[in-house]
Design an enzyme around this catalytic site. Structure first.
Site, PDB file in Angstrom:
ATOM      1  N   ASP A 155     -32.500   6.449 -15.700  1.00 20.27           N
ATOM      2  CA  ASP A 155     -32.331   6.350 -14.255  1.00 20.27           C
ATOM      3  C   ASP A 155     -33.732   6.537 -13.645  1.00 20.27           C
ATOM      4  OD1 ASP A 155     -30.980   6.568 -11.668  1.00 20.27           O
ATOM      5  OD2 ASP A 155     -31.461   8.699 -11.795  1.00 20.27           O
ATOM      6  N   LEU A 156     -33.912   6.188 -12.380  1.00 18.81           N
ATOM      7  CA  LEU A 156     -35.256   6.329 -11.784  1.00 18.81           C
ATOM      8  C   LEU A 156     -35.371   7.591 -10.910  1.00 18.81           C
ATOM      9  CD1 LEU A 156     -38.095   5.074 -11.246  1.00 18.81           C
ATOM     10  CD2 LEU A 156     -37.069   4.023  -9.227  1.00 18.81           C
ATOM     11  N   ASP A 157     -34.697   7.518  -9.748  1.00 24.10           N
ATOM     12  CA  ASP A 157     -34.817   8.611  -8.773  1.00 24.10           C
ATOM     13  C   ASP A 157     -34.217   9.897  -9.342  1.00 24.10           C
ATOM     14  OD1 ASP A 157     -35.889   6.844  -6.940  1.00 24.10           O
ATOM     15  OD2 ASP A 157     -33.997   6.426  -5.974  1.00 24.10           O
ATOM     16  N   THR A 202     -37.998  10.973  -5.958  1.00 20.84           N
ATOM     17  CA  THR A 202     -38.005  10.230  -4.697  1.00 20.84           C
ATOM     18  C   THR A 202     -36.901  10.704  -3.757  1.00 20.84           C
ATOM     19  OG1 THR A 202     -36.960   8.588  -6.069  1.00 20.84           O
ATOM     20  CG2 THR A 202     -39.155   8.059  -5.263  1.00 20.84           C
ATOM     21  N   LYS A 227     -27.357  11.172  -4.042  1.00 21.25           N
ATOM     22  CA  LYS A 227     -28.072  10.907  -5.301  1.00 21.25           C
ATOM     23  C   LYS A 227     -27.322   9.901  -6.165  1.00 21.25           C
ATOM     24  CE  LYS A 227     -30.839  15.037  -5.440  1.00 21.25           C
ATOM     25  NZ  LYS A 227     -31.162  16.313  -6.087  1.00 21.25           N
ATOM     26  N   GLY A 228     -28.017   8.867  -6.570  1.00 20.12           N
ATOM     27  CA  GLY A 228     -27.416   7.841  -7.433  1.00 20.12           C
ATOM     28  C   GLY A 228     -26.493   6.889  -6.698  1.00 20.12           C
ATOM     29  N   ARG A 262     -27.564   2.298  -1.300  1.00 27.76           N
ATOM     30  CA  ARG A 262     -28.037   2.456   0.084  1.00 27.76           C
ATOM     31  C   ARG A 262     -26.885   2.256   1.084  1.00 27.76           C
ATOM     32  NH1 ARG A 262     -32.580  -1.608   1.521  1.00 27.76           N
ATOM     33  NH2 ARG A 262     -33.201  -0.921  -0.555  1.00 27.76           N
ATOM     34  N   SER A 272     -31.129   1.737 -12.571  1.00 29.21           N
ATOM     35  CA  SER A 272     -31.219   2.461 -11.302  1.00 29.21           C
ATOM     36  C   SER A 272     -30.419   1.763 -10.212  1.00 29.21           C
ATOM     37  CB  SER A 272     -32.698   2.529 -10.882  1.00 29.21           C
ATOM     38  OG  SER A 272     -32.820   2.924  -9.539  1.00 29.21           O
ATOM     39  N   ALA A 273     -29.920   2.560  -9.264  1.00 27.41           N
ATOM     40  CA  ALA A 273     -29.220   1.995  -8.106  1.00 27.41           C
ATOM     41  C   ALA A 273     -30.203   1.449  -7.072  1.00 27.41           C
ATOM     42  CB  ALA A 273     -28.364   3.074  -7.462  1.00 27.41           C
ATOM     43  N   SER A 274     -31.466   1.829  -7.204  1.00 23.24           N
ATOM     44  CA  SER A 274     -32.442   1.498  -6.159  1.00 23.24           C
ATOM     45  C   SER A 274     -32.878   0.038  -6.179  1.00 23.24           C
ATOM     46  CB  SER A 274     -33.680   2.385  -6.328  1.00 23.24           C
ATOM     47  OG  SER A 274     -34.659   2.002  -5.382  1.00 23.24           O
ATOM     48  N   ASN A 329     -35.694  -0.599  -4.866  1.00 22.00           N
ATOM     49  CA  ASN A 329     -37.153  -0.436  -4.817  1.00 22.00           C
ATOM     50  C   ASN A 329     -37.723   0.039  -6.151  1.00 22.00           C
ATOM     51  OD1 ASN A 329     -37.509  -0.927  -1.879  1.00 22.00           O
ATOM     52  ND2 ASN A 329     -36.220   0.884  -1.702  1.00 22.00           N
ATOM     53  N   LYS A 343     -22.995   2.484  -9.132  1.00 26.22           N
ATOM     54  CA  LYS A 343     -22.540   3.662  -9.870  1.00 26.22           C
ATOM     55  C   LYS A 343     -21.526   4.399  -8.984  1.00 26.22           C
ATOM     56  CE  LYS A 343     -27.235   4.315 -11.749  1.00 26.22           C
ATOM     57  NZ  LYS A 343     -28.462   5.129 -11.693  1.00 26.22           N
ATOM     58  N   GLU A 375     -29.678  10.778 -16.792  1.00 30.96           N
ATOM     59  CA  GLU A 375     -29.197  10.689 -15.405  1.00 30.96           C
ATOM     60  C   GLU A 375     -29.273  12.038 -14.694  1.00 30.96           C
ATOM     61  OE1 GLU A 375     -28.071   9.454 -12.721  1.00 30.96           O
ATOM     62  OE2 GLU A 375     -27.903   7.343 -13.165  1.00 30.96           O
ATOM     63  N   ASP A 376     -29.556  11.995 -13.391  1.00 33.42           N
ATOM     64  CA  ASP A 376     -29.594  13.241 -12.604  1.00 33.42           C
ATOM     65  C   ASP A 376     -28.444  13.321 -11.615  1.00 33.42           C
ATOM     66  OD1 ASP A 376     -30.658  11.150 -10.894  1.00 33.42           O
ATOM     67  OD2 ASP A 376     -31.148  12.785  -9.516  1.00 33.42           O
TER      68      ASP A 376
HETATM   69  P1  B16 Z   1     -32.756   2.142  -2.429  1.00 29.28           P
HETATM   70  P2  B16 Z   1     -31.316   6.049  -8.850  1.00 29.28           P
HETATM   71  C1  B16 Z   1     -30.762   5.789  -6.237  1.00 29.28           C
HETATM   72  O1  B16 Z   1     -31.646   5.681  -7.315  1.00 29.28           O
HETATM   73  C2  B16 Z   1     -30.993   7.059  -5.432  1.00 29.28           C
HETATM   74  O2  B16 Z   1     -30.663   8.205  -6.202  1.00 29.28           O
HETATM   75  C3  B16 Z   1     -30.134   7.036  -4.192  1.00 29.28           C
HETATM   76  O3  B16 Z   1     -30.341   8.192  -3.415  1.00 29.28           O
HETATM   77  C4  B16 Z   1     -30.478   5.778  -3.387  1.00 29.28           C
HETATM   78  O4  B16 Z   1     -29.681   5.684  -2.235  1.00 29.28           O
HETATM   79  C5  B16 Z   1     -30.271   4.543  -4.266  1.00 29.28           C
HETATM   80  O5  B16 Z   1     -31.076   4.661  -5.433  1.00 29.28           O
HETATM   81  C6  B16 Z   1     -30.632   3.258  -3.556  1.00 29.28           C
HETATM   82  O6  B16 Z   1     -31.998   3.244  -3.315  1.00 29.28           O
HETATM   83  O7  B16 Z   1     -32.426   2.441  -1.016  1.00 29.28           O
HETATM   84  O8  B16 Z   1     -34.197   2.332  -2.784  1.00 29.28           O
HETATM   85  O9  B16 Z   1     -32.230   0.792  -2.858  1.00 29.28           O
HETATM   86  O10 B16 Z   1     -31.141   7.527  -8.869  1.00 29.28           O
HETATM   87  O11 B16 Z   1     -30.086   5.275  -9.261  1.00 29.28           O
HETATM   88  O12 B16 Z   1     -32.558   5.594  -9.545  1.00 29.28           O
HETATM   89 MG    MG Z   2     -31.021   9.329  -9.955  1.00 25.72          MG
END
Ligand code: B16
Ligand code: MG
Length: 218
Positions: A8-10, A16, A44-45, A48, A113-115, A117, A144, A168-169
């Site tokens: 996972d990233l964040d 972040t 978290k996870g 958006r 990752s869900a992000s 970015n 997720k 994963e966190d």
């Molecule tokens: P973005 P992960 C998740 O990343 C974050 O934990 C979560 O807080 C955030 O809303 C989500 O990514 C979307 O991120 O707005 O940058 O697309 O923990 O899955 O790496």
């Molecule tokens: Mg995470």
């Protein structure tokens, strides 16, 4: 069987969550309510879109479709400003050590990752080259705790789901990895992440013999 490792990233590679929090808090304050660090735990996870839905529930705000879209963009513009100057100093302790250990043994490494970015963040902190594939919020339709992000990552590195190890966190992330029948490692609070098979506070607690045992496991 060949093993693969999915990160996972964040909250696993970089912290972040604090930047996500500042950007969501700014929006909440503009809309006239408070948003606490405790409430940020729920984010978290989580995608958006789902984060904004939860934020509006907290603030008891009904948004039109147009407002919803505008606020999603506004939060991300603010978040991008926070992450603009990220560098290697923001990598969480001992993450490069574990990545290098896997790389030296030619073990496939994926990001899950869900992000949306994820790629620019990995570039900024200088870890992009470790990853054989990146699966993030841009590649999946189901967030997720749906296992889609991890199943796609496993497919892209050519490893069976049951032979993948996931770091994963977030509760939603552990649930997603469990649903994919992967070996889950919770990074953070073991009480919060009690559904993970193994728990560590951070990567400094993970020694190489533990990783090697996972690699050797039948
Ligand atoms: P973005 P992960 C998740 O990343 C974050 O934990 C979560 O807080 C955030 O809303 C989500 O990514 C979307 O991120 O707005 O940058 O697309 O923990 O899955 O790496
Ligand atoms: Mg995470």
């Amino acid at each position: 069987m060949k093993k693969g490792f999915i990160f996972d990233l964040d909250g696993v590679i970089v912290d972040t969550a604090k930047y996500h929090y500042l950007a969501w808090k700014k929006l909440a304050n503009e809309l006239g309510f408070e948003f606490t660090k405790e409430q940020n735990e729920l984010f978290k996870g989580v995608s958006r879109k789902r984060c904004l839905e939860i934020l509006l529930e907290i603030g008891k705000i009904e948004a039109t479709k147009e407002q919803f879209g505008t606020w999603m963009v506004e939060k991300n513009v603010d978040y991008l400003k926070y992450i603009e100057n990220m560098d290697a100093s923001e990598i969480l302790p001992d993450v490069p050590r574990v990545l290098q250990f896997l790389k030296d043994r030619e073990i496939p490494i994926a990001l899950g990752s869900a992000s949306k970015n994820a790629q620019p963040i990995l570039e900024k902190v200088g870890l992009l080259a470790y990853f054989d594939t990146i699966v993030d919020g841009n590649n999946v339709t189901k967030a997720k705790p749906n296992p889609e992000v991890f199943l796609l990552a496993a497919k892209q590195i050519g490893v069976n789901a049951t032979d993948c190890v996931v770091f994963e966190d977030a509760v939603a992330g552990v649930e997603a990895a469990n649903a994919a029948n992967m070996i889950t490692i919770g990074i953070g609070d073991s009480e919060v992440l009690s559904e993970a098979k193994y728990n560590f506070r951070d990567f400094t607690e993970i020694n190489t013999s533990f990783i090697q045992d996972l690699i050797n496991r039948n």
